[in-house]
Every structure is written in C-alpha cells, then in structure tokens.
Design a protein around this motif. Structure first.
Motif, PDB file in Angstrom:
ATOM      1  N   PHE A  27       0.821  -1.217   0.000  1.00 40.83           N
ATOM      2  CA  PHE A  27       0.000   0.000   0.000  1.00 40.83           C
ATOM      3  C   PHE A  27       0.852   1.264   0.000  1.00 40.83           C
ATOM      4  CE2 PHE A  27      -3.701  -2.605   1.122  1.00 40.83           C
ATOM      5  CZ  PHE A  27      -4.708  -1.947   0.428  1.00 40.83           C
ATOM      6  N   GLN A  28       2.078   1.152   0.483  1.00 43.01           N
ATOM      7  CA  GLN A  28       2.942   2.330   0.542  1.00 43.01           C
ATOM      8  C   GLN A  28       3.606   2.660  -0.801  1.00 43.01           C
ATOM      9  OE1 GLN A  28       5.396   1.026   3.881  1.00 43.01           O
ATOM     10  NE2 GLN A  28       4.551   2.648   5.183  1.00 43.01           N
ATOM     11  N   GLN A  29       3.423   1.818  -1.788  1.00 41.48           N
ATOM     12  CA  GLN A  29       3.957   2.137  -3.105  1.00 41.48           C
ATOM     13  C   GLN A  29       3.310   3.416  -3.641  1.00 41.48           C
ATOM     14  OE1 GLN A  29       4.583  -1.617  -5.746  1.00 41.48           O
ATOM     15  NE2 GLN A  29       2.823  -2.053  -4.433  1.00 41.48           N
ATOM     16  N   PRO A  30       4.054   4.250  -4.341  1.00 40.78           N
ATOM     17  CA  PRO A  30       3.456   5.458  -4.930  1.00 40.78           C
ATOM     18  C   PRO A  30       2.247   5.106  -5.793  1.00 40.78           C
ATOM     19  CG  PRO A  30       5.845   5.538  -5.113  1.00 40.78           C
ATOM     20  CD  PRO A  30       5.507   4.165  -4.598  1.00 40.78           C
ATOM     21  N   HIS A  31       1.152   5.810  -5.541  1.00 40.87           N
ATOM     22  CA  HIS A  31      -0.095   5.711  -6.304  1.00 40.87           C
ATOM     23  C   HIS A  31      -0.938   4.471  -5.963  1.00 40.87           C
ATOM     24  CE1 HIS A  31       1.694   8.910  -8.616  1.00 40.87           C
ATOM     25  NE2 HIS A  31       2.565   8.115  -9.219  1.00 40.87           N
ATOM     26  N   TYR A  32      -0.430   3.544  -5.140  1.00 39.39           N
ATOM     27  CA  TYR A  32      -1.148   2.277  -4.961  1.00 39.39           C
ATOM     28  C   TYR A  32      -2.525   2.485  -4.313  1.00 39.39           C
ATOM     29  CZ  TYR A  32      -1.908  -2.705  -4.295  1.00 39.39           C
ATOM     30  OH  TYR A  32      -2.437  -3.984  -4.366  1.00 39.39           O
ATOM     31  N   GLY A 117       0.921  -3.348  11.664  1.00 43.21           N
ATOM     32  CA  GLY A 117       2.277  -2.862  11.881  1.00 43.21           C
ATOM     33  C   GLY A 117       2.952  -2.608  10.551  1.00 43.21           C
ATOM     34  N   PRO A 118       4.126  -1.992  10.561  1.00 45.05           N
ATOM     35  CA  PRO A 118       4.795  -1.619   9.308  1.00 45.05           C
ATOM     36  C   PRO A 118       5.143  -2.798   8.416  1.00 45.05           C
ATOM     37  CG  PRO A 118       6.223  -1.248  11.217  1.00 45.05           C
ATOM     38  CD  PRO A 118       4.859  -1.516  11.744  1.00 45.05           C
ATOM     39  N   ASP A 119       5.279  -3.987   8.995  1.00 44.48           N
ATOM     40  CA  ASP A 119       5.593  -5.171   8.198  1.00 44.48           C
ATOM     41  C   ASP A 119       4.401  -6.118   8.065  1.00 44.48           C
ATOM     42  OD1 ASP A 119       8.338  -4.458   7.837  1.00 44.48           O
ATOM     43  OD2 ASP A 119       8.718  -5.111   9.903  1.00 44.48           O
ATOM     44  N   GLU A 120       3.238  -5.632   8.468  1.00 43.59           N
ATOM     45  CA  GLU A 120       2.064  -6.507   8.473  1.00 43.59           C
ATOM     46  C   GLU A 120       1.023  -6.044   7.450  1.00 43.59           C
ATOM     47  OE1 GLU A 120       2.223  -9.274   9.765  1.00 43.59           O
ATOM     48  OE2 GLU A 120       3.800  -9.117  11.280  1.00 43.59           O
ATOM     49  N   ASP A 121      -0.269  -6.108   7.803  1.00 46.51           N
ATOM     50  CA  ASP A 121      -1.320  -6.009   6.803  1.00 46.51           C
ATOM     51  C   ASP A 121      -2.129  -4.718   6.891  1.00 46.51           C
ATOM     52  OD1 ASP A 121      -0.467  -8.531   6.229  1.00 46.51           O
ATOM     53  OD2 ASP A 121      -2.185  -9.560   7.114  1.00 46.51           O
ATOM     54  N   PHE A 122      -2.666  -4.320   5.756  1.00 43.67           N
ATOM     55  CA  PHE A 122      -3.583  -3.183   5.660  1.00 43.67           C
ATOM     56  C   PHE A 122      -4.676  -3.563   4.668  1.00 43.67           C
ATOM     57  CE2 PHE A 122      -5.042   1.001   4.159  1.00 43.67           C
ATOM     58  CZ  PHE A 122      -5.271   1.609   5.385  1.00 43.67           C
TER      59      PHE A 122
END
Length: 542
Positions: A27-32, A117-122
């Motif tokens: 989700f943190q990818q640009p535009h995702y 968390g930062p390494d988990e799910d959204f």
C-alpha cells in the motif's frame, strides 16, 4: 485545487470477500492506495453531493490513508464525509453510521483480524448504502477499473484534523468528525435489556473482555464499564494500537490464549469474551467452558427472544456453509427457514435486506443480526449477557441444556497457513478429481454418502455462486469441508472443517479432539494434506 495525477495500473488490486488486503509495504507504493480508491469511485454512479463514511480499525497506515481518501472524495464530488474521531470506526459501527446517516456508502480501512504494523497487513473495503460489503458486481467493476486506470483526482490541501469533533471544509466538501462510539452504543441499548445486565453485574457477576489492543476498546469501555457498571479494568488491552501491541488480533484459542487461560483457572470470572481487529468477530468462553462459534450461533438463535429487540421472534437463521449444522436444528424447532450460504457476509446482507433472516453467523467467529449489515462482536457478547441475565444460569449450564435438547455438533477448523498457492490449488484440484469416486468409499471416518463442490443460488436475486468449498458428507451425518481462504495476504490458507453430530442419546461430553480424531485421519487420507503442503500439523486449530 484539484489535481489530476497520471498513473499506471497495478495488476494485483482484485478485492476479495472483504475488500483489498495487502502488506503495508504494498500500500505504501506510490499511487497504490490512490489507484484503488479512484477505481472504487469510478465504479460508482450518482454520488455527487452525497455522504461518504470513512474510518478504520486504527492499524498502521490508517491515518495516512484516511487523508488520501478524504482529499480524493472531495476531488471526486462527494458533498460530505463522516469520519470517526481519530480515524476510528469499528466495522459494525461504520455499517450503522452508513445506515443511520443515509450515506451513499463508506470506505472502511481495515484488514480485520490480520496483524498490523509496518511489516504486516492493511486493507480497504467499500460498503454500499445498506451498510454491507459491496456485492460482487461492484467489486468486479472495481477490479476491472483498476486494470485500466490512467489517472486519479485528489485535492491539493492541508490534512484534516481528525482528532477534534466538529465540521470543517475540504474544498467543496464538508468533513464532520463524529464520535465513533456513542451512536453504536445507543443502538445496543435499544436492542438489549441493559437494566437486567446492570443488575446481574451489580449482584456479583464477573466478566473479562479482551479488546486485543484493537478497535473495540473504546466501545467495550463505554458499554461494559460505563453503561453496564462493570469494574474498571474489566476491558483489557482497551487502547487501539497501530500494531495491536505486537499481537495477532484474531479472537481464537491461539491468539487469545491469555483470556482462555484466565477462564480455565480455578478463580475464573463467570464470563469471558474477546473481539478482533475491526470489531466484527467474537470469542465466547464461560467459566471452564469454551463455546465454539457454531454453537454460539445456535444458542443465540434459540434464546434471542429473551432480548427486547428480538422478542417477536426470528424471521430466519442463516449460516455459512462451513459452519456446523447446530443452528439448523434450532431453525427446525422454531419453525423458521435456515439458509446455508457461501462464506462472506454480503450473502447474509441480501437475506437481511429481504426480511428473510434475522440472525446470521459464520464459524470464523462472526455473528450478527439485522441491526446492521456486518457481523458484530460486541453485539454477540451483549446478547450472551442478556441471555445469562434472564436465564440466571452459567454458560456451562446453558450449553449442557442446549445439547440435551438438540444434540451436539462436535466441530473444529484446522488452518494450514502460508501455503504456496500452487500447492494449495493442486490439492483442491486433486479433491475435485475425486468427487465422482468418493461416494460409497470407506475410510477412517466411515462411509462417504456424497461429495460435491458447494454452489449457492441466492433466493433474493437468483444469482449463482460456484466452487465455494468441497464437501464430504458421511453416512452418519459427519462432514468434512475443504476450502481455500481469501482473507490472508501471503500465500494461501487451507481450511479444513471437521464435524461430527451426536444426538441426544449419544455421548455429549466427549473432548472435541477425541470425538473428531477419526475424521481428522480421514481428511489426511483423502486430501494428502501433508504430501501437498509439507505440513505435518495445522498452523491453528479452532
């Protein structure tokens, strides 16, 4: 100022049964996130000037994506956004707010019971105007749009203060920050006898509720401690945390083991319960008495008339196909229809909207009713408390009387997690190849009467859903179901559902593992689970 930003499609944005769930880093990818939100808006019609509900379970990335959603909603023409204070809205509370406000729909930012968390799910899920998850025709349109999207619209503006109650302007859109708890808690007071529950607690009844550092903390404190008078500290892990306190917020016997151990201790409270990341699932444990979700659904349906909101009786009961048949016997005794649906709350929503069912449930710890269009963990706990207050019996006594009346469905779910998708698909294909030869065969579980790949025709619109899970039905009424889950974010999860029915004349007091052992062996023999997955035992047994 509205900006139109050029973009290119991502090929992995197909929503599952509960929206789009991916790792945070995806989700943190640009535009995702922007691409997916724009794909949602592009798939809808007639929302100009309408209201959008926005909130989530407080997990990592929740606040950042809320700002994206609000700026994109303003740029795309929504007239009003209702946002839970602090970005918080449990999934059932969001459903209620959509219905109560007459909103066009809502975006719920959650990955439910998955870790945060930062390494988990959204996750992002779109709910329609009835408050329920988007139907397949909408999610299919969202996916199709995500594969062809070329640009998205977003307002160039300062972030909205989501922590202060009140209204403000974002471009031409009004943003209202609302109390996420009050309206939902008021609804619960309309459905249940709070006076009877207050009196029970004042009389010495003890309970423990684990919010698992997830979204239900504020709801549970308001309802159980403030409105029902339970002592401070009754609700544990009550503060929602972005990483859920490094815990996995799934209310099962593995991830809620601390609660389970408390309820099995000599000095256990009378009643224990837990809810999950976004507040739609529940765990019920009496003193020294764990209640399976399937049994819980059956008991709630059999006793719902004891709560004021259900005093007139039920229109029908619905359960997902993998859920045990315990509720079927309750429906038969009550003389109401029983609907067996695929997994996914949207199938229940159609029945609820049509007035064909009142109470619904899934073996995965989701239970709810026609008060909203989502499963509802706190609601299930309150109905249990209402029943306990009226019947003045322990959970163990209620379960014993229920089994003596209806018989017992021994039941367990074995989850094999993070399997490579190729191996999981190969296992299911091998099972499908056996469907014509399995009937009449004998194995450790007995003789198989029939085998099929479950298909469902929705009685409300005649739509057909196929390939919903492979069912093996035995001569004695036992059942094994194999199904791949769509709620994970890594690999595939094989779920094996194992059920044995014992009538009132049989052995109702066996340990579940002992009662099911022959069927567990049969599942291994038929599906060669270890051979396909390389796993000697399940990741989780519930």
């Amino acid at each position: 100022m509205i900006k139109t930003v050029a973009t290119t499609p991502f090929t992995d944005q197909k929503p599952g049964t509960s929206g789009l769930r991916k790792k945070v880093r995806i989700f943190q990818q640009p535009h995702y996130a922007e691409n997916f939100v724009q794909s949602v808006f592009d798939s809808l019609e007639g929302f100009e000037g309408q209201t959008l509900v926005v909130g989530g379970d407080g997990r990592y990335l929740n606040r950042e994506v809320i700002q994206i959603v609000l700026k994109m909603a303003a740029a795309n023409g929504f007239g009003r956004a209702l946002v839970g204070q602090g970005g918080i809205l449990s999934t059932p509370a969001a459903s209620h707010l959509i219905r109560a406000s007459g909103a066009f729909g809502g975006l719920i930012l959650s990955a439910s019971h998955n870790p945060g968390g930062p390494d988990e799910d959204f996750g992002i899920k779109y709910n329609v105007s009835n408050g329920g998850p988007a139907p397949e025709k909408v999610t299919d349109a969202i996916h199709a749009r995500s594969l062809s999207i070329e640009s998205y619209h977003i307002l160039d503006a300062q972030d909205v203060d989501v922590d202060t109650l009140g209204a403000s302007r974002l471009g031409d859109m009004t943003v209202e920050i609302v109390d996420p708890v009050a309206g939902y808690a008021d609804l619960m007071e309309q459905l249940f006898d709070f006076s009877a529950m207050r009196a029970m607690i004042a009389g010495g009844f003890t309970l423990s509720f684990d919010s698992m550092s997830a979204v239900t903390g504020p709801y549970a404190v308001e309802i159980f401690e403030k409105r029902l008078g339970a002592p401070a500290g009754t609700v544990r892990n009550a503060t929602p945390l972005p990483d859920f306190g490094h815990h996995h917020p799934d209310p099962n016997l593995v991830h809620a083991k601390t609660l389970y151990d408390q309820m099995m201790a000599a000095d256990a409270p009378d009643f224990g319960a837990a809810s999950d990341g976004d507040g739609d699932r529940n765990l019920i444990i009496g003193r020294h008495c764990y209640v399976t979700p399937s049994d819980s659904l059956a008991v709630l349906a059999a006793n719902a008339h004891l709560a004021p909101g259900y005093a007139k009786g039920l229109k029908g009961i619905a359960r997902s196909m993998p859920t045990s048949g315990a509720a079927d016997r309750v429906a038969k005794k009550l003389g109401v229809p029983l609907f067996e649906t695929p997994t996914g709350w949207k199938f229940f929503g159609n029945l609820l909207d049509a007035g064909m069912a009142t109470i619904c449930g899934e073996e995965s710890a989701g239970t709810g009713s026609d008060h909203v269009r989502e499963k509802d963990g706190v609601w299930a706990v309150l109905l249990w408390l209402n029943i306990l207050a009226v019947r003045r019996q322990s959970v163990a006594q209620i379960m014993a009387e229920h089994w003596a009346t209806y018989g017992r469905n021994y039941y367990a779910r074995h989850d094999y997690e993070a399997i490579s998708k190729d191996r999981a698909d190969a296992l299911m294909l091998a099972l499908q190849d056996q469907l014509t030869t399995l009937p009449g065969s004998i194995n450790s579980g007995g003789t198989i009467r029939s085998a099929d790949d479950f298909a469902y025709t929705d009685p409300t619109d005649q739509s057909v859903s196929r390939n919903q899970g492979i069912r093996l039905l035995f001569e004695d009424g036992s059942r094994i179901v194999f199904r791949l889950s769509g709620t994970g974010t890594e690999g595939a999860t094989l779920r094996v559902y194992i059920e044995r029915y014992v009538d009132q004349t049989g052995k109702l007091g066996l340990e579940t593992a002992d009662a099911l052992q022959p069927l567990v062996r049969a599942a291994q023999e038929i599906a060669d689970i270890q051979g396909f997955t390389g796993m000697e035992r399940p990741s989780v047994i519930t």
